[in-house]
Design a protein around this motif. Structure first.
Motif, PDB file in Angstrom:
ATOM      1  N   GLN A   1      -5.020  -6.685   8.238  1.00  0.00           N
ATOM      2  CA  GLN A   1      -4.418  -6.865   6.914  1.00  0.00           C
ATOM      3  C   GLN A   1      -5.467  -6.668   5.823  1.00  0.00           C
ATOM      4  OE1 GLN A   1      -2.792 -10.779   6.325  1.00  0.00           O
ATOM      5  NE2 GLN A   1      -2.756 -10.588   4.112  1.00  0.00           N
ATOM      6  N   LEU A   2      -6.644  -7.264   6.002  1.00  0.00           N
ATOM      7  CA  LEU A   2      -7.719  -7.110   5.013  1.00  0.00           C
ATOM      8  C   LEU A   2      -8.171  -5.661   4.926  1.00  0.00           C
ATOM      9  CD1 LEU A   2      -9.858 -10.300   5.818  1.00  0.00           C
ATOM     10  CD2 LEU A   2      -8.056 -10.019   4.100  1.00  0.00           C
ATOM     11  N   TRP A   3      -8.199  -4.967   6.083  1.00  0.00           N
ATOM     12  CA  TRP A   3      -8.609  -3.557   6.094  1.00  0.00           C
ATOM     13  C   TRP A   3      -7.588  -2.686   5.372  1.00  0.00           C
ATOM     14  CZ3 TRP A   3      -6.439   0.842   8.418  1.00  0.00           C
ATOM     15  CH2 TRP A   3      -7.250   1.965   8.417  1.00  0.00           C
ATOM     16  N   VAL A   4      -6.298  -2.970   5.587  1.00  0.00           N
ATOM     17  CA  VAL A   4      -5.249  -2.187   4.921  1.00  0.00           C
ATOM     18  C   VAL A   4      -5.314  -2.365   3.409  1.00  0.00           C
ATOM     19  CG1 VAL A   4      -2.742  -2.012   4.584  1.00  0.00           C
ATOM     20  CG2 VAL A   4      -3.689  -2.165   6.896  1.00  0.00           C
ATOM     21  N   LEU A   5      -5.554  -3.587   2.957  1.00  0.00           N
ATOM     22  CA  LEU A   5      -5.627  -3.852   1.516  1.00  0.00           C
ATOM     23  C   LEU A   5      -6.861  -3.222   0.884  1.00  0.00           C
ATOM     24  CD1 LEU A   5      -4.500  -7.576   1.472  1.00  0.00           C
ATOM     25  CD2 LEU A   5      -3.223  -5.643   0.539  1.00  0.00           C
ATOM     26  N   GLY A   6      -7.936  -3.132   1.650  1.00  0.00           N
ATOM     27  CA  GLY A   6      -9.148  -2.524   1.136  1.00  0.00           C
ATOM     28  C   GLY A   6      -9.836  -3.377   0.088  1.00  0.00           C
ATOM     29  N   ASP A   7     -10.575  -2.704  -0.808  1.00  0.00           N
ATOM     30  CA  ASP A   7     -11.362  -3.420  -1.813  1.00  0.00           C
ATOM     31  C   ASP A   7     -10.507  -4.038  -2.911  1.00  0.00           C
ATOM     32  OD1 ASP A   7     -13.662  -2.678  -0.464  1.00  0.00           O
ATOM     33  OD2 ASP A   7     -13.909  -0.826  -1.633  1.00  0.00           O
ATOM     34  N   THR A   8      -9.260  -3.584  -3.045  1.00  0.00           N
ATOM     35  CA  THR A   8      -8.420  -4.097  -4.130  1.00  0.00           C
ATOM     36  C   THR A   8      -8.084  -5.574  -3.946  1.00  0.00           C
ATOM     37  OG1 THR A   8      -6.449  -3.363  -2.930  1.00  0.00           O
ATOM     38  CG2 THR A   8      -7.353  -1.858  -4.583  1.00  0.00           C
TER      39      THR A   8
ATOM     40  N   GLN B   1      -4.804 -10.797   0.032  1.00  0.00           N
ATOM     41  CA  GLN B   1      -5.510 -11.306   1.203  1.00  0.00           C
ATOM     42  C   GLN B   1      -4.962 -12.652   1.672  1.00  0.00           C
ATOM     43  OE1 GLN B   1      -9.592 -11.347  -0.065  1.00  0.00           O
ATOM     44  NE2 GLN B   1      -9.843  -9.128   0.111  1.00  0.00           N
TER      45      GLN B   1
ATOM     46  N   GLN C   1       0.481   2.291  -3.811  1.00  0.00           N
ATOM     47  CA  GLN C   1      -0.656   3.208  -3.821  1.00  0.00           C
ATOM     48  C   GLN C   1      -0.299   4.605  -3.323  1.00  0.00           C
ATOM     49  OE1 GLN C   1      -3.875   1.310  -1.677  1.00  0.00           O
ATOM     50  NE2 GLN C   1      -4.355  -0.066  -3.387  1.00  0.00           N
TER      51      GLN C   1
ATOM     52  N   VAL D   1       0.825  -1.209   0.000  1.00  0.00           N
ATOM     53  CA  VAL D   1       0.000   0.000   0.000  1.00  0.00           C
ATOM     54  C   VAL D   1       0.863   1.263   0.000  1.00  0.00           C
ATOM     55  CG1 VAL D   1      -1.620   1.366   1.371  1.00  0.00           C
ATOM     56  CG2 VAL D   1      -2.016  -1.084   1.046  1.00  0.00           C
TER      57      VAL D   1
END
Length: 395
Positions: free
Chosen positions: A145-152, A311, A96, A92
């Motif tokens: 970890q899932l929150w940091v990655l987000g929808d991607t 993920q 990003q 990220v």
């Protein structure tokens, strides 16, 4: 000073007293390699061994942190989730947010250190078992970890970035690999001579210079042969060399520093260590922080090798393999026994099993079953050697 015969006799005494060292792992690894080579001659090819070494680096680095935690008689079940979180943070920030990659790596490792400090605080302040704390961390940091990655979901790391090149394409030239071996063995010999002189000056039993020369010569010949064989394909991977360097550095820290001696003391007996003046709280904080930091480094290496973080990073069998590698390599679940090289030996055993079964086109279920059997055998050997040491008055 004692010579070759004296060293051999002393080794026999130690084995009878339950101090088996790396012998069970070495024998097991030889058997595994022998069986797979008979079943598939490709197994010991230089190409397969180069790939095997590269596969060891990421999870081996995570296992290195697990070894340190085991040495103080604790456990960390969240190393997989923390490694995945570190990979996500790097992806990220670098891809990003367009941070410099070095800054992204520092941020990820800093988060790992904070995770470890949190574990240490909960362990020392409230007396919570590390099993419970890190099990909660496994779930919590997977969610983070899932929150940091987000929808991607998955973030690709550019192939032309140096971190991906480091993990996939960087190999030492043949001459450089031989130079590293010579310098490493020279340092090993110099350390042995220095230790022998110090012990002789204190009127303690020490190795003879002839024995040090024989050990150093044998090590030099073996490592040069390995380097030559790996150079028949692509050579020694820089990422694997980085992992070995981490093992050596941690081994020096554990065997040559006050901190390392305190780690073994706490693992042997917390109360005795406290009465000896060791600040046990600080030891817990430092060990858990180091374990989580190494988990992040391993996660970054894994993401770089795959050129992506997602993920599934740090998921699957990462936790199990890292912990199993530490135990199979010789780190005791009872604390106080093991070394940094336990991670190296253990991950080579597990990756050898995985590589051999893959070449035989066997299902991954077989790999899990065999790895489970090897893990149980390692724990049985550890338990039996512990009883032998207790019977000999060396527990």
């Amino acid at each position: 000073m004692h010579g070759v015969r004296g060293a051999f006799a002393l080794a026999l005494v130690r084995i009878r007293g339950g101090d088996l060292g790396a012998a069970p792992v070495a024998i097991g690894l030889a058997l595994i390699w022998g069986v797979f080579q008979l079943l598939n001659p490709v197994f010991l090819s230089s190409e397969n061994l180069v790939n095997l070494t590269m596969q060891c680096a990421a999870t081996g680095t995570i296992a290195l942190g697990v070894v340190v935690v085991l040495l103080i008689g604790e456990i960390d079940l969240s190393v997989g989730s923390v490694s995945g979180l570190g990979a996500a943070v790097l992806a990220v920030t670098f891809v990003q947010l367009q941070w410099p990659i070095a800054l992204g790596i520092i941020a990820a490792i800093a988060i790992g250190a904070l995770v470890g400090l949190l574990y240490g605080f909960l362990r020392t302040r409230f007396g919570l078992p590390s099993f419970v704390i890190t099990l909660a961390g496994l779930l919590g940091f997977l969610g983070l970890q899932l929150w940091v990655l987000g929808d991607t979901g998955t973030i690709a790391i550019p192939f032309d970035s140096w971190i991906v090149q480091f993990a996939q394409q960087m190999f030492l030239p043949a001459w450089a690999s031989y130079l590293v071996v010579v310098l490493g063995v020279a340092a090993f010999a110099a350390t042995g001579v220095r230790r022998a002189r110090r012990r002789a000056a204190a009127n303690l039993a020490s190795d003879s210079y002839a024995l040090i020369a024989i050990r150093s010569g044998a090590l030099l010949a073996a490592l040069l042969l390995v380097s030559w064989y790996l150079n028949l394909y692509r050579g020694v991977g820089v990422m694997f060399l980085f992992f070995v360097a981490l093992v050596v550095l941690l081994n020096l820290a554990l065997t040559r520093t006050r901190w390392g001696r305190a780690v073994y003391a706490v693992g042997g007996s917390v109360e005795a260590a406290r009465r000896a003046g060791i600040r046990v709280t600080r030891m817990y904080l430092s060990v858990f922080a180091l374990c989580s930091s190494l988990a992040v480094v391993g996660g970054i290496l894994a993401a770089a090798r795959l050129a992506s973080a997602g993920q599934s990073s740090g998921g699957g069998d990462t936790n199990l393999i890292a912990i199993a590698a530490a135990v199979i390599g010789g780190a005791s679940l009872f604390g106080g026994r093991g070394s940094a090289f336990s991670a190296l030996l253990g991950i080579v055993v597990i990756q050898s099993i995985s590589s051999g079964l893959t070449l035989l086109n066997l299902d991954s279920s077989v790999q899990f079953m065999i790895t489970g059997v090897v893990l149980v055998l390692a724990v049985i050997i550890d338990s039996l050697s512990r009883r032998a040491r207790a019977a000999a008055g060396r527990a």
